[in-house]
Design a protein around this motif. Sequence first.
Motif, PDB file in Angstrom:
ATOM      1  N   ILE B 217       0.846  -1.189   0.000  1.00 37.74           N
ATOM      2  CA  ILE B 217       0.000   0.000   0.000  1.00 37.74           C
ATOM      3  C   ILE B 217       0.880   1.238   0.000  1.00 37.74           C
ATOM      4  N   HIS B 218       0.541   2.161  -0.866  1.00 35.69           N
ATOM      5  CA  HIS B 218       1.314   3.400  -1.001  1.00 35.69           C
ATOM      6  C   HIS B 218       0.481   4.579  -0.488  1.00 35.69           C
ATOM      7  N   ILE B 219       1.049   5.327   0.450  1.00 39.81           N
ATOM      8  CA  ILE B 219       0.371   6.504   1.009  1.00 39.81           C
ATOM      9  C   ILE B 219       1.252   7.727   0.756  1.00 39.81           C
ATOM     10  N   GLY B 220       0.682   8.710   0.069  1.00 36.93           N
ATOM     11  CA  GLY B 220       1.434   9.914  -0.284  1.00 36.93           C
ATOM     12  C   GLY B 220       1.637  10.855   0.904  1.00 36.93           C
ATOM     13  N   HIS B 221       2.416  11.891   0.662  1.00 36.89           N
ATOM     14  CA  HIS B 221       2.872  12.850   1.681  1.00 36.89           C
ATOM     15  C   HIS B 221       1.713  13.628   2.296  1.00 36.89           C
ATOM     16  N   GLY B 222       1.725  13.671   3.620  1.00 38.51           N
ATOM     17  CA  GLY B 222       0.782  14.524   4.330  1.00 38.51           C
ATOM     18  C   GLY B 222      -0.646  14.012   4.359  1.00 38.51           C
ATOM     19  N   GLY B 226      -7.907   8.070   9.050  1.00 36.44           N
ATOM     20  CA  GLY B 226      -8.591   7.983  10.320  1.00 36.44           C
ATOM     21  C   GLY B 226      -8.393   6.653  11.031  1.00 36.44           C
ATOM     22  N   ARG B 227      -9.301   6.429  11.977  1.00 33.68           N
ATOM     23  CA  ARG B 227      -9.226   5.224  12.798  1.00 33.68           C
ATOM     24  C   ARG B 227      -9.993   4.071  12.156  1.00 33.68           C
ATOM     25  N   ASN B 228      -9.516   2.865  12.441  1.00 30.72           N
ATOM     26  CA  ASN B 228     -10.237   1.655  12.083  1.00 30.72           C
ATOM     27  C   ASN B 228     -10.589   1.587  10.598  1.00 30.72           C
ATOM     28  N   CYS B 229      -9.654   2.035   9.768  1.00 34.51           N
ATOM     29  CA  CYS B 229      -9.804   1.843   8.323  1.00 34.51           C
ATOM     30  C   CYS B 229      -9.190   0.496   7.933  1.00 34.51           C
ATOM     31  N   LEU B 230      -9.673  -0.056   6.829  1.00 34.18           N
ATOM     32  CA  LEU B 230      -9.099  -1.287   6.258  1.00 34.18           C
ATOM     33  C   LEU B 230      -8.733  -1.013   4.807  1.00 34.18           C
ATOM     34  N   PHE B 231      -7.466  -1.187   4.458  1.00 36.14           N
ATOM     35  CA  PHE B 231      -7.049  -1.014   3.056  1.00 36.14           C
ATOM     36  C   PHE B 231      -6.496  -2.351   2.570  1.00 36.14           C
ATOM     37  N   ALA B 232      -7.056  -2.879   1.508  1.00 35.77           N
ATOM     38  CA  ALA B 232      -6.586  -4.158   0.959  1.00 35.77           C
ATOM     39  C   ALA B 232      -5.361  -3.943   0.071  1.00 35.77           C
ATOM     40  N   GLY B 233      -4.824  -5.026  -0.453  1.00 31.58           N
ATOM     41  CA  GLY B 233      -3.532  -5.007  -1.141  1.00 31.58           C
ATOM     42  C   GLY B 233      -3.460  -4.043  -2.312  1.00 31.58           C
ATOM     43  N   GLN B 234      -2.286  -3.405  -2.455  1.00 29.34           N
ATOM     44  CA  GLN B 234      -1.958  -2.595  -3.630  1.00 29.34           C
ATOM     45  C   GLN B 234      -2.807  -1.338  -3.782  1.00 29.34           C
ATOM     46  N   VAL B 235      -3.408  -0.887  -2.699  1.00 30.17           N
ATOM     47  CA  VAL B 235      -4.095   0.402  -2.721  1.00 30.17           C
ATOM     48  C   VAL B 235      -3.048   1.523  -2.781  1.00 30.17           C
ATOM     49  N   GLY B 236      -3.367   2.591  -3.520  1.00 32.30           N
ATOM     50  CA  GLY B 236      -2.493   3.764  -3.556  1.00 32.30           C
ATOM     51  C   GLY B 236      -3.289   5.024  -3.257  1.00 32.30           C
ATOM     52  N   VAL B 237      -2.756   5.866  -2.377  1.00 31.78           N
ATOM     53  CA  VAL B 237      -3.418   7.115  -2.011  1.00 31.78           C
ATOM     54  C   VAL B 237      -2.425   8.265  -2.229  1.00 31.78           C
ATOM     55  N   GLY B 238      -2.850   9.292  -2.950  1.00 28.87           N
ATOM     56  CA  GLY B 238      -1.991  10.435  -3.240  1.00 28.87           C
ATOM     57  C   GLY B 238      -1.738  11.301  -2.014  1.00 28.87           C
ATOM     58  N   GLY B 239      -1.081  12.419  -2.228  1.00 28.85           N
ATOM     59  CA  GLY B 239      -0.666  13.287  -1.134  1.00 28.85           C
ATOM     60  C   GLY B 239      -1.824  14.130  -0.600  1.00 28.85           C
ATOM     61  N   LYS B 240      -1.747  14.497   0.662  1.00 37.31           N
ATOM     62  CA  LYS B 240      -2.677  15.405   1.314  1.00 37.31           C
ATOM     63  C   LYS B 240      -4.144  15.011   1.147  1.00 37.31           C
ATOM     64  N   ALA B 241      -4.391  13.727   1.061  1.00 37.64           N
ATOM     65  CA  ALA B 241      -5.774  13.243   1.101  1.00 37.64           C
ATOM     66  C   ALA B 241      -6.184  13.112   2.565  1.00 37.64           C
ATOM     67  N   VAL B 253      -7.350  -0.157  -5.296  1.00 36.86           N
ATOM     68  CA  VAL B 253      -8.020   1.143  -5.414  1.00 36.86           C
ATOM     69  C   VAL B 253      -6.962   2.243  -5.483  1.00 36.86           C
ATOM     70  N   GLY B 254      -7.212   3.244  -6.339  1.00 40.92           N
ATOM     71  CA  GLY B 254      -6.347   4.416  -6.419  1.00 40.92           C
ATOM     72  C   GLY B 254      -7.113   5.651  -5.972  1.00 40.92           C
ATOM     73  N   VAL B 255      -6.496   6.449  -5.107  1.00 43.07           N
ATOM     74  CA  VAL B 255      -7.135   7.657  -4.587  1.00 43.07           C
ATOM     75  C   VAL B 255      -6.240   8.844  -4.933  1.00 43.07           C
ATOM     76  N   SER B 256      -6.816   9.868  -5.546  1.00 45.11           N
ATOM     77  CA  SER B 256      -6.049  11.049  -5.937  1.00 45.11           C
ATOM     78  C   SER B 256      -5.707  11.892  -4.711  1.00 45.11           C
ATOM     79  N   LYS B 257      -4.986  12.968  -4.925  1.00 45.38           N
ATOM     80  CA  LYS B 257      -4.512  13.820  -3.834  1.00 45.38           C
ATOM     81  C   LYS B 257      -5.543  14.888  -3.481  1.00 45.38           C
ATOM     82  N   ASP B 258      -5.352  15.548  -2.340  1.00 45.66           N
ATOM     83  CA  ASP B 258      -6.130  16.745  -1.975  1.00 45.66           C
ATOM     84  C   ASP B 258      -7.630  16.518  -2.001  1.00 45.66           C
ATOM     85  N   LEU B 259      -8.100  15.441  -1.409  1.00 45.62           N
ATOM     86  CA  LEU B 259      -9.533  15.168  -1.389  1.00 45.62           C
ATOM     87  C   LEU B 259      -9.884  14.510  -0.067  1.00 45.62           C
ATOM     88  N   THR B 260     -11.193  14.347   0.176  1.00 46.00           N
ATOM     89  CA  THR B 260     -11.657  13.707   1.402  1.00 46.00           C
ATOM     90  C   THR B 260     -12.560  12.522   1.064  1.00 46.00           C
TER      91      THR B 260
END
Lengths: 314, 314, 314
Positions: B217-222, B226-241, B253-260
């Motif tokens: 799992i890749h998590i971008g900068h900043g 939250g608490r009690n999240c579950l992320f399965a294999g190979q998820v990627g999340v951009g910065g400042k999400a 799953v891919g998640v872009s940056k600067d979003l909620t």
Amino acid sequence: MKFNEPIAVTEIAAFIGAELEGDDTLMATGINEIHKVEPGDISFVDFAKYYDACLKSAATIIIINKKVTCPPGKVLLVLDDPFSAYVKLVKRFRPFEPATNPISASAVIGEGTIIQPNVFVGNHVTIGTNCIIHPNVTIYDNSIIGNNVIIHAGTVIGADAFYFKKRADREVMYDKMESCGRVIIEDDVEIGAGCTIDKGVSGDTIIGRGTKFDNMIHIGHGTVIGRNCLFAGQVGVGGKAHIEDNVILWGQVGVSKDLTIGKGAVVLAQSGVPASLEGGKVYFGSPVEDAKVKMKEINWIKRIPEIWQKLYGN
Amino acid sequence: MKFNEPIAVTEIAAFIGAELEGDDTLMATGINEIHKVEPGDISFVDFAKYYDACLKSAATIIIINKKVTCPPGKVLLVLDDPFSAYVKLVKRFRPFEPATNPISASAVIGEGTIIQPNVFVGNHVTIGTNCIIHPNVTIYDNSIIGNNVIIHAGTVIGADAFYFKKRADREVMYDKMESCGRVIIEDDVEIGAGCTIDKGVSGDTIIGRGTKFDNMIHIGHGTVIGRNCLFAGQVGVGGKAHIEDNVILWGQVGVSKDLTIGKGAVVLAQSGVPASLEGGKVYFGSPVEDAKVKMKEINWIKRIPEIWQKLYGN
Amino acid sequence: MKFNEPIAVTEIAAFIGAELEGDDTLMATGINEIHKVEPGDISFVDFAKYYDACLKSAATIIIINKKVTCPPGKVLLVLDDPFSAYVKLVKRFRPFEPATNPISASAVIGEGTIIQPNVFVGNHVTIGTNCIIHPNVTIYDNSIIGNNVIIHAGTVIGADAFYFKKRADREVMYDKMESCGRVIIEDDVEIGAGCTIDKGVSGDTIIGRGTKFDNMIHIGHGTVIGRNCLFAGQVGVGGKAHIEDNVILWGQVGVSKDLTIGKGAVVLAQSGVPASLEGGKVYFGSPVEDAKVKMKEINWIKRIPEIWQKLYGN
């Protein structure tokens, strides 16, 4: 891959057990895949439909599984299994050298370069000046790293090509191609954490000057990436692709092998690129299309219920 | 990022070679990106369209590339290239400290915590009690790990942000932002193998209490999770999400940056999230939609041939 | 997982604090998830709707949260929280053993096998003959690697299953299942760089003979992969999947858990497999369909504007 010194074709023929056709006074200077060959190189061909391409290529020494007419100035090495003979040569002239140290005594490391703990630097590796190699990075033998390069933790430079020959009649069906190419990382490149950049089968995988990679990027064997490219997290690029300068690939983009992405192309997140793309445009989708065309298609899909309603009522 | 002790703005101005406008008696207490600034912080702005936002922000010291009217109680540091000045300050006040040991003597490691072999623990790292850090993990400087945290092998905590400024007129076109943020992993988190969690540019990347990550799992900068999240294999999340509590992201799953992504949202496998999502719903697709809507669309596509037939016959 | 020697059910009952119903002379020989149980095994059930399946399974000793009629030849261990009791047993009989060395003295490594620097080999690991384990690989305890296996740098074999029980009423909401299964890699397998192959929860994750993995491939807990499969880069497979022989998964394919992909199936790049697939066919898309059907659908979408035009004019 070039040999340290030229080798007589008669020695090569004896070593692999081949019948020699053509000029037996020639010397081999290297070994290469057919799309990379230069004069003096050994190459191989084992499918009749590729005979002609190989015989007409720049290769001087051709390992082949049929006795055909030898072109002038060349020599054929005829035997039943050219693939295995080629692999045997690679193993003989670029043998795997088990490490005796985490950082090989044969590695050359430039001034001002910082190697953090738990890094592996293989035999005959060159690293330039003012680099930072973060912890737990692996740099396989023969890799070349330029100046001002940053490689983040856990990244692997120079693992073997994913390249196998199918042998449908054998219990173990895939026969490994031994890789003898290298990875070359040019100056001012930054590679994120957890990336893998494979060596070329016989040529080089190249990451061009000033290109920046995010984390978990996979680059296949022999792929050549231009200058000042940006690849976001979890991008994967297959073998022998050519990515020109200033290309931007957003997160989780997948790029197939043996294709070209033109200068300045932008490929949006999660897109899949199955074939070459013209430069200077923005793309999206799996398979990829012009991004605007793709976005319109996504909207057209939403109108199907209205169409249905018009045609059928309810 | 906060300085160890307040620094006079006159000293800052002299160090970066800036002209000083406004209250020259102020002291700087930290350095931050514009979206993270607090009173006492230095921030920078180099685009006219962001001048106003930066001048009105909580930042006390603003590095800016135009002499404008200084708001009361603040000070402007005027020079041509605020980005480079900001980077120079980061390098001065949070310099990279090459490791002298795989596990830094300045690291604090809690009771009952097991550090397996070949782990790197950087300078000023804090690890809580009863953790297991599996082999070949890399924990960059200044990371903070809570209690009862498990980090599986090969994972990288705290690599640099993927954040560059484009300099179209230079041969090496992307200019690196130096990161001075941290990664904070709260109690009872489990991180799978081969993950990469980048530090914030100036703020912190946070993985909330009780959250569990699968592998790669890749998590971008900043980014703040939250608490009690579950992320399965190979998820990627951009910065400042910002991923709120109880969010479930399935594989790739891919998640872009600067979003909620709102509390309790579920995003199905291989989806792509380009913009904020409301909590409490299930999503699918790339780009993502309400999962039920998306599934219906997939079925509607299958009816196009029938529509065609009705309109055109065969 | 099998115990080293049989254990009296009375001892088990006392250890977990359970009330014992049925034959109290029985001996437990192992511990297993319900889909893996064999006679002599302990299993557990905590949902009423699975009681019947568990009572009728091969399990001899059943940890259960309700006093029901005990089937003949079995024994029930009745308590409030079977999940926690099961985890307690796993921790007792397969405790985590912190490493004292990068390569455990209890590991058995075959002749001709090369272990490169910075590799971790855990307790009770077996590695066959003529393998190459490249730098920074992690092999967790109890893994079994066959002969002629190549594992590239940074790969992680045997990390814990991503398997949690939700406890909606607790502050830390996910309760970890302790894994006691293993990874078994058969002869002649090659695993690329940066891969992660998790151990089974109680059974084994198996990579079949002659299978070849590219880089960054994630395999979930208890998944069984057949012989002579090829997986390209960044493929992810969930837990307890069954991939039969000769399956080819191209780059970035995602496969869900608890399903079967039949012999010789080919899944094209970036596809998502949510449910079982018949062998011998080619698939594409997310969610996956027959590749030809999917390609036609992609073309049909392009005709929607023409349909719209016919119905509505401009």
